[in-house]
Motif scaffolding. Sequence first.
Motif, PDB file in Angstrom:
ATOM      1  N   ILE A 153       1.073  -0.935  -0.108  1.00 36.23           N
ATOM      2  CA  ILE A 153       0.375   0.021   0.311  1.00 36.23           C
ATOM      3  C   ILE A 153       1.060   1.015  -0.093  1.00 36.23           C
ATOM      4  O   ILE A 153       1.991   1.462   0.641  1.00 36.23           O
ATOM      5  CB  ILE A 153      -0.997   0.443   0.823  1.00 36.23           C
ATOM      6  N   TRP A 155       1.374   4.503   0.872  1.00 36.31           N
ATOM      7  CA  TRP A 155       1.142   6.174   1.823  1.00 36.31           C
ATOM      8  C   TRP A 155       1.078   6.966   1.402  1.00 36.31           C
ATOM      9  O   TRP A 155       2.023   6.975   1.322  1.00 36.31           O
ATOM     10  CB  TRP A 155       1.448   5.640   3.330  1.00 36.31           C
ATOM     11  N   GLU A 194     -14.963   1.587   0.118  1.00 36.48           N
ATOM     12  CA  GLU A 194     -14.648   2.932  -0.313  1.00 36.48           C
ATOM     13  C   GLU A 194     -15.974   3.370  -1.334  1.00 36.48           C
ATOM     14  O   GLU A 194     -16.144   2.795  -1.695  1.00 36.48           O
ATOM     15  CB  GLU A 194     -13.413   4.111  -0.574  1.00 36.48           C
ATOM     16  N   ARG A 246     -11.419  -0.813  -1.104  1.00 37.68           N
ATOM     17  CA  ARG A 246     -10.799   0.289  -0.867  1.00 37.68           C
ATOM     18  C   ARG A 246      -9.241   0.184  -2.387  1.00 37.68           C
ATOM     19  O   ARG A 246      -9.319  -0.905  -1.849  1.00 37.68           O
ATOM     20  CB  ARG A 246     -10.189   0.646  -0.321  1.00 37.68           C
ATOM     21  N   ASP A 248      -5.344   0.332  -3.413  1.00 40.06           N
ATOM     22  CA  ASP A 248      -3.734   0.415  -2.265  1.00 40.06           C
ATOM     23  C   ASP A 248      -3.476   1.865  -2.192  1.00 40.06           C
ATOM     24  O   ASP A 248      -1.875   1.429  -2.153  1.00 40.06           O
ATOM     25  CB  ASP A 248      -3.281  -0.528  -2.507  1.00 40.06           C
ATOM     26  N   TRP A 250      -3.586   5.371  -0.199  1.00 39.31           N
ATOM     27  CA  TRP A 250      -4.405   5.610   0.636  1.00 39.31           C
ATOM     28  C   TRP A 250      -3.439   7.322   0.489  1.00 39.31           C
ATOM     29  O   TRP A 250      -2.394   7.483   0.992  1.00 39.31           O
ATOM     30  CB  TRP A 250      -4.413   5.421   1.854  1.00 39.31           C
ATOM     31  N   LEU A 269      -3.938   6.427  10.102  1.00 40.97           N
ATOM     32  CA  LEU A 269      -2.786   6.096   8.912  1.00 40.97           C
ATOM     33  C   LEU A 269      -3.370   4.638   9.161  1.00 40.97           C
ATOM     34  O   LEU A 269      -3.722   2.983   9.442  1.00 40.97           O
ATOM     35  CB  LEU A 269      -1.671   5.958   9.005  1.00 40.97           C
ATOM     36  N   ILE A 272      -7.060   2.975  10.060  1.00 41.48           N
ATOM     37  CA  ILE A 272      -7.507   1.794   9.070  1.00 41.48           C
ATOM     38  C   ILE A 272      -7.364   0.519   8.669  1.00 41.48           C
ATOM     39  O   ILE A 272      -7.850  -0.390   8.614  1.00 41.48           O
ATOM     40  CB  ILE A 272      -7.432   3.196   7.612  1.00 41.48           C
TER      41      ILE A 272
END
Length: 337
Positions: A153, A155, A194, A246, A248, A250, A269, A272
Amino acid sequence: MKERRESLTFLEKHFNSIICGDALETLKKFPKESINCVITSPPYFRLRDYHQEGQIGREDTVEEYLEKLKKIFQEVKRVLKKDGTCWVVIGDSYAGTGGGKKEYMDPKYSKGRNGQSSSKPKIKGYKSKDLMGIPWRLALLLRENGWYLRSDIIWHKENAMPESCRDRPTRSYEHVFLLTKSSKYYYDFDALTEPMKEVSKKRYVRGRKAENKYLRGEVGIRIQKINEARAYGHYKGDNVPQFRNRRDIWTINTASFRGNHYATFPPKLVEICMIAGCPKKGVLLDPFMGSGTVGLVAVRQDRKYIGIELNEEYCKLAEERIESEGKISNEKQEDRI
């Protein structure tokens, strides 16, 4: 039976507390398969010097750094339940020049612009200015060591720290690796959905011919529900899907923290990862507790936590933060009720 009672006693003794000590040695005291979820961010390689004996991140080589983390995460895997998840937040590092600037201190920030003092010596096996690729080296090493590597993922930080470099883009993301002990594990899909984009909703409403190219078997891709043959109006009103899995990437901004710790990650963070990977009343572990964000979010989300932190000052800081901010959060929830 006696061993099981002792294991339970150990856990209960440390619920919602932080153990001050070395991560590897402390983890060895934990009973096996006792933790539901791990959310952590180990110290990044050569980014900061916390001036603690036994600290991770100040090794001479990347290989030494990765080997230490491998041993720690081997113990993490032992204490994790079979259906547990492990979320690892980690950023990359650049190789230094090895020149005269062994320690750079920004005069405006007495403890360094990004926190504690940082040194950038030349690293064996890397050229000066090389991006070292440490996150993926760690992820692949852990996979080779038996972990299931389930997701990488990104960030993304819209308020990323500015950089003075003029020969590459400014870094604005870190990796969050989802690792599991087994092929089947706890993951709350519904909690992590989402809202579907409006353009996708419109595609559902439109009809699809039976001979559309996405239904051809020779394409070699999985047929998506949105591409299945259907008459116009098959989906309409409340029948149109409203949510999707959702993605990947974020986008979560960094959060400010007034305490004397500079490597905090935002509560959002952690939230989630926690909602997705840890059931309510479950037990969370952070072997690099730092400023206590994981513990703080656990208290807010009706989970138990156990933290491990080498730095005694940070242990106190995290405990005080969880006590004060967690209490404020609970009072707000009671007011809403």
